[in-house]
Write an enzyme that holds these catalytic residues in place. Sequence first.
Site, PDB file in Angstrom:
ATOM      1  N   HIS A 144       0.835  -1.209   0.000  1.00 57.66           N
ATOM      2  CA  HIS A 144       0.000   0.000   0.000  1.00 57.66           C
ATOM      3  C   HIS A 144       0.871   1.261   0.000  1.00 57.66           C
ATOM      4  O   HIS A 144       0.615   2.207  -0.769  1.00 57.66           O
ATOM      5  CB  HIS A 144      -0.910  -0.024   1.233  1.00 57.66           C
ATOM      6  N   GLU A 145       1.899   1.281   0.838  1.00 57.88           N
ATOM      7  CA  GLU A 145       2.776   2.456   0.912  1.00 57.88           C
ATOM      8  C   GLU A 145       3.631   2.590  -0.351  1.00 57.88           C
ATOM      9  O   GLU A 145       3.866   3.704  -0.839  1.00 57.88           O
ATOM     10  CB  GLU A 145       3.670   2.367   2.160  1.00 57.88           C
ATOM     11  N   HIS A 148       1.576   4.249  -2.953  1.00 57.25           N
ATOM     12  CA  HIS A 148       1.538   5.714  -2.814  1.00 57.25           C
ATOM     13  C   HIS A 148       2.729   6.351  -3.518  1.00 57.25           C
ATOM     14  O   HIS A 148       2.599   7.399  -4.167  1.00 57.25           O
ATOM     15  CB  HIS A 148       1.561   6.105  -1.338  1.00 57.25           C
ATOM     16  N   GLU A 232      -6.408   6.815  -0.856  1.00 58.27           N
ATOM     17  CA  GLU A 232      -6.284   5.609  -0.031  1.00 58.27           C
ATOM     18  C   GLU A 232      -6.929   4.421  -0.733  1.00 58.27           C
ATOM     19  O   GLU A 232      -6.386   3.314  -0.736  1.00 58.27           O
ATOM     20  CB  GLU A 232      -6.923   5.836   1.343  1.00 58.27           C
TER      21      GLU A 232
END
Length: 308
Positions: A144-145, A148, A232
Amino acid sequence: MLFEQIAANKRKTVFIVLGFFIFVMLVGCAIGILVYNNYLNGLIMAAVIGAIYIAIMIFSSSKVVMTMNRAKEVTSKDQEPVLWDTVESMAMVAGIPMPKVYIVEDPSPNAFATGISPEKGAVAVTRGLLNKLERYELEGVIAHEIAHIRNYDIRLSTIAIALVAVVAILSDLAMRMLFWGSITGGNNNRKSNDNNGGGGAQAIIYIVALIFVILAPIIATAIQFALSRNREYLADATAIELTRNPVGLADALRKIGGDTTKMKQPSAASESIYFTTPSKGEKKTKEKAGWFDSHPPITSRIERLEHM
């Protein structure tokens, strides 16, 4: 479903960002009407201040964010082998350079990423995240990071923060100029124009512009958080594209959402870049996001993952 979700989130983000820029320009126009009786002057002022502030924010080092959150860099694999391997493997799958790795000594499970480009990316996780998640769950959070960073979300969120600051600066500047003008008689030119004809229409425009400038900082903050929530969802979807395992991320969200450990000293300015809102677990698990929530509800994120 996965690629449709990613495409839909990207489209929404484009519209939100475009709308944000238009909103800032409208604030400038309203200030021009209030202060100069000419919308073009305010538009130019907003454009110049916005460009300068965004440039300053973008070129600020991510080290500032790490310092604010008391993160310490992991300089070798021997220090944190599991974390290092996970970040390295996810970066390789994403096709980006390996980000720098940081640890925040805090018992609350959380993580965040910084860096205005993949070449300057950095990932930080709390000690609580490492201690409380299984390897497959940690992989989902790291993916997930990494998403980003790959999606340039940090640059986007930096621009959003800058635009909110610009709106606040413009609004405050307008109020001060109006106040000073009322004392020195600097608004006589506008009043004279009102008396020469069309005063009623101009008064209405003036009142609408004044209300708009007063409410502008609140509206700008709501737009910023809407953008943050949408990114998100996009990062969650991109993480599944990288791991091909929605269960890992969903389980991590359930575990983090049920954890009531609050971060000791979270940086308020960095709240929107964390994996989940750095607050108590009961707040994290609420079912509907408010206008001023920086993250979508965990239940909503899990529901989307379960349909991928």
